[in-house]
Design a protein around this motif. Structure first.
Motif, PDB file in Angstrom:
ATOM      1  N   ASN A  63       0.842  -1.206   0.000  1.00 18.44           N
ATOM      2  CA  ASN A  63       0.000   0.000   0.000  1.00 18.44           C
ATOM      3  C   ASN A  63       0.871   1.248   0.000  1.00 18.44           C
ATOM      4  OD1 ASN A  63      -2.410  -1.366   0.045  1.00 18.44           O
ATOM      5  ND2 ASN A  63      -2.919  -0.877   2.164  1.00 18.44           N
ATOM      6  N   ALA A  64       1.863   1.271   0.870  1.00 15.69           N
ATOM      7  CA  ALA A  64       2.754   2.441   0.949  1.00 15.69           C
ATOM      8  C   ALA A  64       3.368   2.719  -0.421  1.00 15.69           C
ATOM      9  CB  ALA A  64       3.835   2.212   2.004  1.00 15.69           C
ATOM     10  N   ILE A  65       3.772   1.669  -1.117  1.00 11.74           N
ATOM     11  CA  ILE A  65       4.361   1.823  -2.448  1.00 11.74           C
ATOM     12  C   ILE A  65       3.317   2.327  -3.446  1.00 11.74           C
ATOM     13  CG2 ILE A  65       5.237   0.495  -4.432  1.00 11.74           C
ATOM     14  CD1 ILE A  65       6.681  -1.306  -2.406  1.00 11.74           C
ATOM     15  N   HIS A  89       5.469   4.010   7.553  1.00 10.18           N
ATOM     16  CA  HIS A  89       5.195   5.400   7.188  1.00 10.18           C
ATOM     17  C   HIS A  89       5.579   5.691   5.743  1.00 10.18           C
ATOM     18  CE1 HIS A  89       5.046   9.769   7.494  1.00 10.18           C
ATOM     19  NE2 HIS A  89       6.209   9.766   6.877  1.00 10.18           N
ATOM     20  N   ASP A  90       4.711   6.445   5.062  1.00  9.14           N
ATOM     21  CA  ASP A  90       5.079   6.940   3.728  1.00  9.14           C
ATOM     22  C   ASP A  90       4.730   8.420   3.646  1.00  9.14           C
ATOM     23  OD1 ASP A  90       2.408   7.520   2.282  1.00  9.14           O
ATOM     24  OD2 ASP A  90       2.083   5.473   2.987  1.00  9.14           O
ATOM     25  N   ASN A  91       5.443   9.146   2.777  1.00 10.66           N
ATOM     26  CA  ASN A  91       5.063  10.550   2.587  1.00 10.66           C
ATOM     27  C   ASN A  91       4.360  10.724   1.244  1.00 10.66           C
ATOM     28  OD1 ASN A  91       7.462   9.983   1.326  1.00 10.66           O
ATOM     29  ND2 ASN A  91       8.424  11.929   1.759  1.00 10.66           N
ATOM     30  N   GLY A  92       3.271   9.981   1.092  1.00  8.24           N
ATOM     31  CA  GLY A  92       2.524   9.954  -0.157  1.00  8.24           C
ATOM     32  C   GLY A  92       1.255  10.781  -0.144  1.00  8.24           C
ATOM     33  N   VAL A  93       0.232  10.306  -0.863  1.00  5.43           N
ATOM     34  CA  VAL A  93      -0.996  11.083  -1.086  1.00  5.43           C
ATOM     35  C   VAL A  93      -1.814  11.332   0.177  1.00  5.43           C
ATOM     36  CG1 VAL A  93      -1.261  10.435  -3.502  1.00  5.43           C
ATOM     37  CG2 VAL A  93      -2.282   8.984  -1.746  1.00  5.43           C
ATOM     38  N   GLY A  94      -1.699  10.465   1.166  1.00  9.39           N
ATOM     39  CA  GLY A  94      -2.448  10.629   2.407  1.00  9.39           C
ATOM     40  C   GLY A  94      -3.905  10.211   2.269  1.00  9.39           C
ATOM     41  N   ILE A  95      -4.625  10.225   3.396  1.00 11.21           N
ATOM     42  CA  ILE A  95      -6.034   9.811   3.437  1.00 11.21           C
ATOM     43  C   ILE A  95      -6.778  10.842   4.286  1.00 11.21           C
ATOM     44  CG2 ILE A  95      -7.630   7.931   4.052  1.00 11.21           C
ATOM     45  CD1 ILE A  95      -5.003   6.146   4.236  1.00 11.21           C
ATOM     46  N   SER A  96      -7.885  11.385   3.758  1.00  7.46           N
ATOM     47  CA  SER A  96      -8.618  12.409   4.505  1.00  7.46           C
ATOM     48  C   SER A  96      -9.288  11.784   5.734  1.00  7.46           C
ATOM     49  CB  SER A  96      -9.664  13.069   3.613  1.00  7.46           C
ATOM     50  OG  SER A  96     -10.639  12.110   3.268  1.00  7.46           O
ATOM     51  N   LYS A 102     -13.197   4.187   6.942  1.00  9.75           N
ATOM     52  CA  LYS A 102     -13.793   3.423   5.828  1.00  9.75           C
ATOM     53  C   LYS A 102     -12.801   2.509   5.132  1.00  9.75           C
ATOM     54  CE  LYS A 102     -17.438   6.704   4.699  1.00  9.75           C
ATOM     55  NZ  LYS A 102     -17.236   8.079   4.213  1.00  9.75           N
ATOM     56  N   ILE A 103     -11.543   2.885   5.097  1.00  7.69           N
ATOM     57  CA  ILE A 103     -10.550   2.084   4.364  1.00  7.69           C
ATOM     58  C   ILE A 103     -10.397   0.673   4.928  1.00  7.69           C
ATOM     59  CG2 ILE A 103      -9.223   3.976   3.366  1.00  7.69           C
ATOM     60  CD1 ILE A 103      -7.215   3.572   5.708  1.00  7.69           C
ATOM     61  N   PHE A 104     -10.853   0.458   6.167  1.00 10.00           N
ATOM     62  CA  PHE A 104     -10.772  -0.880   6.763  1.00 10.00           C
ATOM     63  C   PHE A 104     -11.992  -1.737   6.403  1.00 10.00           C
ATOM     64  CE2 PHE A 104      -7.917   1.635   9.418  1.00 10.00           C
ATOM     65  CZ  PHE A 104      -6.812   0.808   9.467  1.00 10.00           C
ATOM     66  N   ARG A 109     -12.300   1.464  -1.416  1.00  4.70           N
ATOM     67  CA  ARG A 109     -11.111   2.107  -1.965  1.00  4.70           C
ATOM     68  C   ARG A 109     -11.402   3.584  -2.117  1.00  4.70           C
ATOM     69  NH1 ARG A 109      -8.600   0.064  -6.884  1.00  4.70           N
ATOM     70  NH2 ARG A 109      -6.672   0.264  -5.717  1.00  4.70           N
ATOM     71  N   VAL A 110     -10.446   4.423  -1.778  1.00  7.42           N
ATOM     72  CA  VAL A 110     -10.622   5.867  -1.905  1.00  7.42           C
ATOM     73  C   VAL A 110     -10.620   6.194  -3.396  1.00  7.42           C
ATOM     74  CG1 VAL A 110      -9.605   8.123  -1.389  1.00  7.42           C
ATOM     75  CG2 VAL A 110      -9.435   6.255   0.288  1.00  7.42           C
ATOM     76  N   SER A 111     -11.620   6.967  -3.837  1.00  9.94           N
ATOM     77  CA  SER A 111     -11.644   7.301  -5.262  1.00  9.94           C
ATOM     78  C   SER A 111     -10.659   8.443  -5.535  1.00  9.94           C
ATOM     79  CB  SER A 111     -13.048   7.679  -5.700  1.00  9.94           C
ATOM     80  OG  SER A 111     -13.560   8.642  -4.825  1.00  9.94           O
TER      81      SER A 111
HETATM   82  P1  ATP Z   1      -5.902  -4.790  -2.198  1.00  9.44           P
HETATM   83  O1  ATP Z   1      -5.107  -4.608  -0.943  1.00  9.44           O
HETATM   84  O2  ATP Z   1      -7.124  -5.617  -1.991  1.00  9.44           O
HETATM   85  O3  ATP Z   1      -5.057  -5.211  -3.338  1.00  9.44           O
HETATM   86  P2  ATP Z   1      -6.200  -1.956  -1.973  1.00  9.44           P
HETATM   87  O4  ATP Z   1      -4.737  -1.772  -1.708  1.00  9.44           O
HETATM   88  O5  ATP Z   1      -6.888  -0.906  -2.773  1.00  9.44           O
HETATM   89  O6  ATP Z   1      -6.478  -3.360  -2.655  1.00  9.44           O
HETATM   90  P3  ATP Z   1      -6.599  -1.869   0.899  1.00  9.44           P
HETATM   91  O7  ATP Z   1      -5.208  -2.334   1.145  1.00  9.44           O
HETATM   92  O8  ATP Z   1      -7.695  -2.437   1.732  1.00  9.44           O
HETATM   93  O9  ATP Z   1      -7.024  -2.093  -0.610  1.00  9.44           O
HETATM   94  O10 ATP Z   1      -6.649  -0.292   1.055  1.00  9.44           O
HETATM   95  C1  ATP Z   1      -7.920   0.384   0.961  1.00  9.44           C
HETATM   96  C2  ATP Z   1      -7.758   1.789   0.429  1.00  9.44           C
HETATM   97  O11 ATP Z   1      -7.090   2.585   1.418  1.00  9.44           O
HETATM   98  C3  ATP Z   1      -6.872   1.907  -0.807  1.00  9.44           C
HETATM   99  O12 ATP Z   1      -7.584   1.669  -1.981  1.00  9.44           O
HETATM  100  C4  ATP Z   1      -6.407   3.356  -0.709  1.00  9.44           C
HETATM  101  O13 ATP Z   1      -7.384   4.204  -1.212  1.00  9.44           O
HETATM  102  C5  ATP Z   1      -6.300   3.575   0.795  1.00  9.44           C
HETATM  103  N1  ATP Z   1      -4.898   3.430   1.284  1.00  9.44           N
HETATM  104  C6  ATP Z   1      -4.354   2.328   1.839  1.00  9.44           C
HETATM  105  N2  ATP Z   1      -3.055   2.533   2.188  1.00  9.44           N
HETATM  106  C7  ATP Z   1      -2.781   3.816   1.846  1.00  9.44           C
HETATM  107  C8  ATP Z   1      -1.612   4.639   1.944  1.00  9.44           C
HETATM  108  N3  ATP Z   1      -0.474   4.178   2.483  1.00  9.44           N
HETATM  109  N4  ATP Z   1      -1.703   5.924   1.496  1.00  9.44           N
HETATM  110  C9  ATP Z   1      -2.857   6.389   0.963  1.00  9.44           C
HETATM  111  N5  ATP Z   1      -3.988   5.659   0.834  1.00  9.44           N
HETATM  112  C10 ATP Z   1      -3.959   4.392   1.265  1.00  9.44           C
END
Ligand code: ATP
Ligand code: MG
Length: 160
Positions: A63-65, A89-96, A102-104, A109-111
């Protein structure tokens, strides 16, 4: 199988720090353009399903990648009061803030642009949460959009 509570766990005592190092090496080999830095990795024994915990680490690293676009990934382990906490930890796009719970959820998936660029089902974090909770641990996220994300998971330390 997960929904029906059928996921079977094979628990044994093992050194967490070795699994962490192995898993980082494995992910690093698949994606050499990203630098993964393991800061603090103290020896710690846990009683757990080694393969499943490896699956959690792999998902958090990939995910971090996927959501960071060419940044460094920092991994750290701290031990406090019979509990170990691992952070990625990553310094990427982040999550609001409103998306952070919801991501759990299953298939969530965040659009945004990344969804089209990077494949995924939205199952990784759902499965990771299930695995960690079944090991009496916690998994949570701290994140700020455009700044970065830190995922934490905790597990009880194994006492011999
Ligand atoms: P999968 O793991 O099933 O291949 P995925 O990576 O999209 O698909 P999750 O690992 O459950 O699914 O993550 C859910 C959502 O959370 C992602 O689609 C993304 O939008 C967000 N997310 C997860 N990790 C990060 C991160 N490190 N930085 C930003 N957004 C993240
Ligand atoms: Mg994932």
């Amino acid at each position: 199988r997960l929904r029906e509570g059928e996921l079977i766990y094979n628990r044994h005592p093992f050194q967490f720090e070795i699994l962490l190092e192995e898993t980082i090496d494995e992910v690093q080999r698949m994606s050499s353009s990203y630098k993964m830095v393991l800061k603090n990795n103290p020896p710690v024994k846990i009683f757990a399903d080694r393969e499943r915990i490896g699956q959690v680490i792999t998902n958090l690293l990939t995910n971090a990648i996927k959501y960071c676009m060419g940044c460094d990934i920092l991994i750290n382990v701290e031990i406090k009061h019979n509990e170990m906490a691992c952070s990625i930890h990553d310094n990427g796009v982040g999550i609001s803030k409103d998306q952070q719970d919801k991501i759990f959820e299953r298939f969530y998936r965040v659009s945004g642009v990344n969804l089209h660029t990077y494949p995924g089902l939205g199952l990784g974090l759902y499965i990771s949460k299930e695995i960690i909770q079944r090991h009496k641990g916690k998994i949570y996220v701290e994140s700020e959009p455009k700044k970065g994300t830190t995922f934490y998971f905790t597990l009880p330390v194994y006492e011999e």
